[in-house]
Design an enzyme around this catalytic site. Structure first.
Site, mmCIF file in Angstrom:
data_model
loop_
_atom_site.group_PDB
_atom_site.id
_atom_site.type_symbol
_atom_site.label_atom_id
_atom_site.label_comp_id
_atom_site.label_asym_id
_atom_site.label_seq_id
_atom_site.Cartn_x
_atom_site.Cartn_y
_atom_site.Cartn_z
ATOM 1 N N SER A 67 0.844 -1.190 0.000
ATOM 2 C CA SER A 67 0.000 0.000 0.000
ATOM 3 C C SER A 67 0.877 1.236 0.000
ATOM 4 C CB SER A 67 -0.886 -0.003 1.253
ATOM 5 O OG SER A 67 -1.524 1.233 1.465
ATOM 6 N N TYR B 34 -2.406 -0.405 10.314
ATOM 7 C CA TYR B 34 -2.363 -0.624 8.861
ATOM 8 C C TYR B 34 -0.988 -0.257 8.305
ATOM 9 C CZ TYR B 34 -4.170 -1.003 4.120
ATOM 10 O OH TYR B 34 -4.385 -1.386 2.813
#
Length: 308
Positions: A147, A160
């Site tokens: 990501s 995350y």
């Protein structure tokens, strides 16, 4: 072999066997369908059995679905063996399964925070461990989905960002271990993409507004289709780095400066955030979802409840 008329390094996916985890929705679902449309035989892996059946019914080529938790070593070893037995080979594995949670770290739900790291980081490693024996046989390709969060740390996203930084480092380390065995390893980077996960995060007003205050182009939500097309192209090239949005490649050159910039800007943004929420019952963490976000997060929480 390279396809005629295509750039050097591209592989014909026709007849290749591809495994996609987290295939019930979002990036995983569309990626499975696009790989299938190019002739790949796709094995879908995930926790939502009914959704996996639905996706399997939309595949163009032969496929199948397996219900499994990617953090479960025994389950994933079983799945890998069954996929090999059914299709006779495994050429591509995409470790896409992921969950997210947001909000201030101090107020976060410890179980949800831990689960983000377990699914995203440990789940990717468990997937790789289960399928590597078969990827060695086929001299195949393992793609770990990371990501923008691996490149750019962000307040309210500690779990995350930590997990995605971890999977990036894991994939880079693994690449050096298995390259001499003919296995290629790639890392896929996505910014905010129109999926259930991102829409789930946007349901929280504070998180949505903080994201909107990010500098362009990181403050946009990008359409799913073009992002997945770029991932498919990366798989065809067996690329070491795959960028789902055009500008993410440029972030690599400045990533060393990003933590300092985020720390400076984050002070201002977090003061505004805390001041705004301080008057709500429960304090500065009030109103921020404490569990996993989106439909996929809800499915993971249901699955954990049933397994426990």
């Amino acid at each position: 072999m390279p396809l005629t008329g295509r750039p050097r390094g591209f592989r014909d996916l026709d007849g290749q066997v591809a495994v996609v985890t987290g295939a019930a929705r979002g990036v995983g679902e569309l990626l499975a369908r696009k790989l299938s449309a190019r002739g790949a035989r796709v094995a879908l892996v995930g926790l939502e059995e009914d959704e996996l059946k639905r996706v399997a019914g939309r595949l163009h080529a032969e496929g199948g679905h397996w219900y499994a938790d990617v953090t479960d070593d025994a389950a994933m070893t079983r799945v890998a063996g069954e996929v090999q037995e059914r299709f006779g080979r495994v050429d591509i594995v995409v470790a896409n399964a992921g969950v997210a949670a947001g909000g201030p770290f101090e107020d976060s739900d410890p179980a949800a925070w831990r689960r983000v790291v377990e699914v995203n980081l440990i789940g990717g490693a468990v997937t790789a461990r289960a399928f590597l024996p078969y990827l060695r046989r086929s001299r195949g390709y393992f793609l770990q989905i990371a990501s923008l969060a691996a490149i750019t740390p962000a307040p309210l996203m500690t779990a995350y960002c930590a997990s995605k930084s971890g999977v990036e480092a894991f994939a880079h380390s693994l690449r050096g271990e298995v390259a001499h065995q003919g296995v290629r390893v790639g890392v896929g980077y996505l910014s905010w993409t129109d999926t259930d996960m991102v829409r789930g995060a946007d349901e929280d007003e504070a998180l949505r507004e903080l994201r909107a205050r990010l500098p362009w182009p990181a403050n946009r939500t990008y359409p799913l289709g073009p992002a997945v097309d770029r991932i498919v192209a990366g798989i065809e090239r067996r690329a070491p780095h795959v960028y789902a949005q055009w500008w993410l490649r440029g972030m690599q050159g400045v990533r060393g400066y990003v933590p300092g910039v985020v720390a400076t800007a984050g002070q201002r943004e977090m003061r505004l955030f805390e001041a705004r929420l301080a008057g709500r019952p429960g304090g500065a963490g009030a109103g921020v979802r404490r569990g996993l976000v989106g439909a996929g997060g809800a499915a993971d929480e249901r699955g954990r409840t049933l397994r426990n």
